[in-house]
Scaffold this active site. Structure first.
Site, short mmCIF file in Angstrom:
data_model
loop_
_atom_site.label_atom_id
_atom_site.label_comp_id
_atom_site.label_asym_id
_atom_site.label_seq_id
_atom_site.Cartn_x
_atom_site.Cartn_y
_atom_site.Cartn_z
N MET A 1 -9.13 8.10 -0.39
CA MET A 1 -10.03 8.49 0.71
C MET A 1 -10.57 9.89 0.45
O MET A 1 -9.82 10.76 0.00
CB MET A 1 -9.25 8.49 2.03
N HIS A 45 -1.15 -1.34 -4.35
CA HIS A 45 -2.42 -0.99 -3.72
C HIS A 45 -2.48 0.52 -3.49
O HIS A 45 -1.62 1.10 -2.84
CB HIS A 45 -2.51 -1.75 -2.39
N MET A 94 -12.20 4.36 -0.54
CA MET A 94 -12.84 4.56 0.77
C MET A 94 -13.54 5.91 0.67
O MET A 94 -13.07 6.93 1.20
CB MET A 94 -11.78 4.55 1.87
N MET A 138 -11.23 -5.80 5.71
CA MET A 138 -10.41 -4.85 6.46
C MET A 138 -10.04 -5.45 7.82
O MET A 138 -10.91 -5.93 8.55
CB MET A 138 -11.19 -3.54 6.70
N SER A 197 0.86 -1.19 0.00
CA SER A 197 0.00 0.00 0.00
C SER A 197 0.89 1.23 0.00
O SER A 197 1.63 1.47 0.96
CB SER A 197 -0.90 0.01 1.24
N ASP A 238 -6.47 -6.39 4.50
CA ASP A 238 -5.81 -5.09 4.46
C ASP A 238 -5.79 -4.45 5.84
O ASP A 238 -6.85 -4.18 6.42
CB ASP A 238 -6.59 -4.21 3.45
N ASP A 288 -4.71 3.60 -2.01
CA ASP A 288 -5.81 3.93 -1.10
C ASP A 288 -6.36 5.32 -1.40
O ASP A 288 -5.65 6.32 -1.26
CB ASP A 288 -5.31 3.89 0.35
N HIS A 325 -8.24 0.92 -3.99
CA HIS A 325 -9.14 0.70 -2.86
C HIS A 325 -9.86 2.02 -2.56
O HIS A 325 -9.26 2.95 -2.04
CB HIS A 325 -8.31 0.22 -1.65
#
Ligand code: DX5
Ligand code: ZN
Length: 216
Positions: free
Chosen positions: A38, A34, A69, A138, A9, A176, A36, A67
């Protein structure tokens, strides 16, 4: 047999030196990158948008695993589709029409995945497993790197694997959050296929060695 796939990540990478960090991590035996994303609404943190993902996509030589979020999944899928990610995970807790979004991802030739927060039940996705490439469990509350591993994910993964075997054996399980060399064997025993690791890999002097430690 070594079967565990590893997805570093980049949340824990040095963003001041991101291009080199991506080039270096792609030289390791990792399987995907990966990313992330957000939005400051679904989770109490904000990370990156299309400018940074574009910069990553330019230098990455491994598949991109995004990913989300976020609250507005559709908006971000439209933003990122041009970078041809390998997979996009969205949270079941944030999506009103998960079945529709899965179909959209398939049409875009992006592998669809659903993420579950630590409190969410695998029952919530029972009727979606048939159409999924991956389920992301998660093992921390989403929003930040460097948090402590929540062990209940192990039992959840074992239960999920039973369901997957019945419905769609091709569907993979990704875990994760808080993954390191102390819990990797437990994760393998719990039938996890792919682990995401941020701080364990990037806060080390030798990310290459850390990736290898997780490839069991
Ligand atoms: C947390 C992110 C994770 C995070 C993992 O919301 O989804 O991918 O970067 O970081 P570590 O491995 O440090 O827990
Ligand atoms: Zn993540």
């Amino acid at each position: 047999m070594k079967t565990m796939l590893v997805a570093p990540s980049i949340l824990s990478a040095d963003f001041g030196n991101l291009s080199q960090e991506i080039k270096d991590i792609c030289q390791t035996s990792c399987d995907m990158i990966h990313i992330d994303v957000m939005d400051g609404k679904f989770v109490p943190n904000m990370t990156i948008g299309s400018v940074v993902v574009e910069a990553i996509a330019k230098v990455a030589t491994k598949p991109l695993d995004i990913h989300l979020m976020v609250e507005n999944n559709d908006f971000f899928v439209d933003m990122f589709k041009v970078f041809k990610p390998h997979s996009i995970s969205f949270h079941i807790e944030s999506e009103k029409h998960p079945h529709r979004l899965i179909q959209k991802l398939k049409t875009l030739n992006i592998k669809p995945a659903i993420a579950l927060n630590p409190h969410s039940s695998i029952e919530d996705i029972r009727y979606l497993i048939k159409d999924l490439d991956m389920v992301l469990l998660m093992s921390v509350n989403p929003g930040f790197g460097g948090q402590k591993f929540i062990p209940s994910v192990l039992e959840k993964s074992i239960e999920l694997k039973k369901l997957i075997n019945k419905i769609n054996p091709n569907c993979k399980i990704q875990v994760d959050g808080g993954v390191n060399d102390k819990n990797i064997q437990l994760l393998k025993d719990a039938k996890v296929d792919i682990v995401v690791a941020g701080s364990y890999i990037f806060k080390s002097k030798s990310p290459k060695k850390m990736v290898e430690n997780l490839k069991i």
